[in-house]
Write a protein that holds these residues in place. Structure first.
Motif, PDB file in Angstrom:
ATOM      1  N   LEU A 213       0.836  -1.204   0.000  1.00 50.39           N
ATOM      2  CA  LEU A 213       0.000   0.000   0.000  1.00 50.39           C
ATOM      3  C   LEU A 213       0.868   1.250   0.000  1.00 50.39           C
ATOM      4  N   PRO A 214       0.330   2.372  -0.527  1.00 45.89           N
ATOM      5  CA  PRO A 214      -0.986   2.484  -1.166  1.00 45.89           C
ATOM      6  C   PRO A 214      -1.038   1.754  -2.501  1.00 45.89           C
ATOM      7  N   CYS A 215      -2.219   1.258  -2.812  1.00 47.81           N
ATOM      8  CA  CYS A 215      -2.446   0.578  -4.089  1.00 47.81           C
ATOM      9  C   CYS A 215      -3.670   1.202  -4.752  1.00 47.81           C
ATOM     10  N   VAL A 216      -3.487   1.739  -5.935  1.00 50.76           N
ATOM     11  CA  VAL A 216      -4.577   2.344  -6.699  1.00 50.76           C
ATOM     12  C   VAL A 216      -4.804   1.497  -7.948  1.00 50.76           C
ATOM     13  N   ILE A 217      -6.015   0.951  -8.076  1.00 51.79           N
ATOM     14  CA  ILE A 217      -6.326   0.081  -9.210  1.00 51.79           C
ATOM     15  C   ILE A 217      -7.365   0.745 -10.100  1.00 51.79           C
ATOM     16  N   CYS A 218      -7.131   0.701 -11.399  1.00 55.43           N
ATOM     17  CA  CYS A 218      -8.030   1.294 -12.387  1.00 55.43           C
ATOM     18  C   CYS A 218      -8.881   0.208 -13.033  1.00 55.43           C
ATOM     19  N   PHE A 219     -10.181   0.454 -13.097  1.00 51.55           N
ATOM     20  CA  PHE A 219     -11.109  -0.477 -13.733  1.00 51.55           C
ATOM     21  C   PHE A 219     -11.781   0.226 -14.911  1.00 51.55           C
ATOM     22  N   VAL A 220     -11.780  -0.432 -16.059  1.00 50.91           N
ATOM     23  CA  VAL A 220     -12.460   0.084 -17.252  1.00 50.91           C
ATOM     24  C   VAL A 220     -13.411  -1.000 -17.747  1.00 50.91           C
ATOM     25  N   LYS A 221     -14.689  -0.676 -17.760  1.00 51.80           N
ATOM     26  CA  LYS A 221     -15.742  -1.618 -18.178  1.00 51.80           C
ATOM     27  C   LYS A 221     -15.654  -2.935 -17.414  1.00 51.80           C
ATOM     28  N   GLY A 222     -15.434  -2.822 -16.120  1.00 52.61           N
ATOM     29  CA  GLY A 222     -15.444  -3.999 -15.260  1.00 52.61           C
ATOM     30  C   GLY A 222     -14.156  -4.781 -15.204  1.00 52.61           C
ATOM     31  N   GLU A 223     -13.150  -4.364 -15.934  1.00 56.51           N
ATOM     32  CA  GLU A 223     -11.879  -5.082 -15.958  1.00 56.51           C
ATOM     33  C   GLU A 223     -10.786  -4.268 -15.276  1.00 56.51           C
ATOM     34  N   SER A 224      -9.969  -4.942 -14.478  1.00 61.83           N
ATOM     35  CA  SER A 224      -8.808  -4.303 -13.878  1.00 61.83           C
ATOM     36  C   SER A 224      -7.745  -4.114 -14.961  1.00 61.83           C
ATOM     37  N   THR A 225      -7.475  -2.860 -15.314  1.00 57.71           N
ATOM     38  CA  THR A 225      -6.594  -2.581 -16.451  1.00 57.71           C
ATOM     39  C   THR A 225      -5.228  -2.035 -16.069  1.00 57.71           C
ATOM     40  N   ASP A 226      -5.099  -1.511 -14.843  1.00 56.69           N
ATOM     41  CA  ASP A 226      -3.832  -0.877 -14.477  1.00 56.69           C
ATOM     42  C   ASP A 226      -3.803  -0.706 -12.960  1.00 56.69           C
ATOM     43  N   ARG A 227      -2.605  -0.589 -12.404  1.00 58.62           N
ATOM     44  CA  ARG A 227      -2.491  -0.324 -10.973  1.00 58.62           C
ATOM     45  C   ARG A 227      -1.226   0.452 -10.658  1.00 58.62           C
ATOM     46  N   LEU A 228      -1.286   1.270  -9.628  1.00 59.19           N
ATOM     47  CA  LEU A 228      -0.130   1.983  -9.107  1.00 59.19           C
ATOM     48  C   LEU A 228       0.148   1.436  -7.720  1.00 59.19           C
ATOM     49  N   ILE A 229       1.382   1.018  -7.487  1.00 63.42           N
ATOM     50  CA  ILE A 229       1.774   0.444  -6.204  1.00 63.42           C
ATOM     51  C   ILE A 229       2.791   1.369  -5.560  1.00 63.42           C
ATOM     52  N   GLY A 230       2.456   1.864  -4.373  1.00 61.98           N
ATOM     53  CA  GLY A 230       3.346   2.806  -3.720  1.00 61.98           C
ATOM     54  C   GLY A 230       3.491   4.074  -4.541  1.00 61.98           C
ATOM     55  N   PHE A 231       4.641   4.717  -4.420  1.00 65.66           N
ATOM     56  CA  PHE A 231       4.893   5.973  -5.144  1.00 65.66           C
ATOM     57  C   PHE A 231       5.981   5.812  -6.204  1.00 65.66           C
ATOM     58  N   GLU A 232       6.296   4.568  -6.573  1.00 65.23           N
ATOM     59  CA  GLU A 232       7.418   4.327  -7.476  1.00 65.23           C
ATOM     60  C   GLU A 232       7.263   5.054  -8.806  1.00 65.23           C
ATOM     61  N   GLU A 233       6.038   5.099  -9.350  1.00 70.00           N
ATOM     62  CA  GLU A 233       5.816   5.750 -10.645  1.00 70.00           C
ATOM     63  C   GLU A 233       5.470   7.228 -10.499  1.00 70.00           C
ATOM     64  N   LEU A 234       5.562   7.730  -9.284  1.00 71.13           N
ATOM     65  CA  LEU A 234       5.217   9.128  -9.021  1.00 71.13           C
ATOM     66  C   LEU A 234       6.435   9.892  -8.490  1.00 71.13           C
ATOM     67  N   GLY A 235       7.613   9.402  -8.810  1.00 68.96           N
ATOM     68  CA  GLY A 235       8.839  10.043  -8.360  1.00 68.96           C
ATOM     69  C   GLY A 235       9.423   9.407  -7.115  1.00 68.96           C
ATOM     70  N   ASN A 236       8.702   8.438  -6.540  1.00 69.23           N
ATOM     71  CA  ASN A 236       9.148   7.718  -5.344  1.00 69.23           C
ATOM     72  C   ASN A 236       9.468   8.651  -4.183  1.00 69.23           C
ATOM     73  N   GLU A 237       8.661   9.713  -4.050  1.00 71.30           N
ATOM     74  CA  GLU A 237       8.802  10.627  -2.930  1.00 71.30           C
ATOM     75  C   GLU A 237       7.429  11.137  -2.509  1.00 71.30           C
ATOM     76  N   ASP A 238       7.310  11.534  -1.259  1.00 76.29           N
ATOM     77  CA  ASP A 238       6.018  11.953  -0.741  1.00 76.29           C
ATOM     78  C   ASP A 238       5.551  13.281  -1.315  1.00 76.29           C
ATOM     79  N   ALA A 239       6.459  14.088  -1.797  1.00 74.21           N
ATOM     80  CA  ALA A 239       6.119  15.429  -2.262  1.00 74.21           C
ATOM     81  C   ALA A 239       5.769  15.476  -3.755  1.00 74.21           C
ATOM     82  N   PHE A 240       5.263  14.382  -4.307  1.00 77.40           N
ATOM     83  CA  PHE A 240       4.907  14.420  -5.731  1.00 77.40           C
ATOM     84  C   PHE A 240       3.702  15.344  -5.949  1.00 77.40           C
ATOM     85  N   ARG A 241       3.543  15.810  -7.176  1.00 78.68           N
ATOM     86  CA  ARG A 241       2.483  16.768  -7.501  1.00 78.68           C
ATOM     87  C   ARG A 241       1.204  16.036  -7.902  1.00 78.68           C
TER      88      ARG A 241
END
Length: 235
Positions: A160-188
């Protein structure tokens, strides 16, 4: 979504909404106060008036104008139903079956699986809460992991945090932690918004221009936990 969910959880999918109406509804929703006043009628009147002005300012529709307004009124009715289902807001769902219903039946849905004791989940909440009113056609919800053990297991949520995207009932993508957001708490917020847009879960209104302002500094910054590691559910 998992394939072994009970059939009685399914209902007709959320109907598509005219992008013009959805865009105006999102702007109106962002102006609604959080008090107990019922603003539904006022919002609908504002929406009709703005649509009427735009029709008058646009092409001359002649005899088709009345028919067009009737079609738009039907669209507004759909928008009102969606607003009653918390579109345009970031809401918490505590019932696991209801979470499954939403993920299976909404055309677009963003789900934040969180834990109350984790700072980075609170940071994610603040960013999603800012994004939600801008995309009326997408449902945004938060779910406390201890309330949804079946989903946590089926979706293999470990960090966690885990953010999962659903499109038309299907899980299509997920964000785990802040790795794709700069890996820091101060992301925009714009960084998260742009990342979600790549997943196809955010519908950009055809008549609107969405910009991602990556130059502004985020007001959210961790203190002692600024470089906190992701929360592992197995710990």
């Amino acid at each position: 979504m998992p394939n072994d969910e009970p059939e009685d959880l399914l209902r007709p999918p959320t109907p598509p909404v005219n992008p013009k109406v959805a865009s105006l509804a999102a702007r109106l929703s962002a102006r609604v106060s959080d008090d107990d006043t019922d603003n539904s009628d006022l919002e609908d009147n504002d929406l009709f008036e703005e649509l009427d002005r735009e029709l008058e300012d646009g092409l001359d529709l002649g005899g088709f104008r009345e028919k067009r307004m009737q079609e738009l009124k039907q669209e507004v009715s759909k928008v009102r139903d969606m607003r009653e289902n918390d579109h345009g807001k970031y809401s918490e769902i505590t019932n696991e079956k209801e979470v499954i219903k939403i993920c299976a039946n909404e055309a677009r849905c963003v789900v934040h699986f969180y834990h109350r004791n984790f700072l980075r989940c609170r940071i994610m909440d603040k960013h999603i809460e800012e994004i939600a009113p801008k995309y009326f056609s997408t449902r945004f919800i938060r779910v406390f992991v201890e309330n949804v053990p079946w989903l946590v297991d089926k979706l293999a949520i470990k960090v966690l945090p885990c953010v999962i995207c659903f499109v038309k009932g299907e899980s299509t993508d997920r964000l785990i932690g802040f790795e794709e957001l700069g890996n820091e708490d101060a992301f925009r917020t714009a960084t998260l918004e742009m990342r979600l847009s790549l997943s196809g879960v955010l519908e950009k209104p055809k008549d609107a221009t969405i910009t991602y302002n990556l130059s502004q500094k985020s007001a959210i910054r961790g203190r002692d936990d600024e470089n906190q590691d992701p929360f592992d559910l197995d710990d």
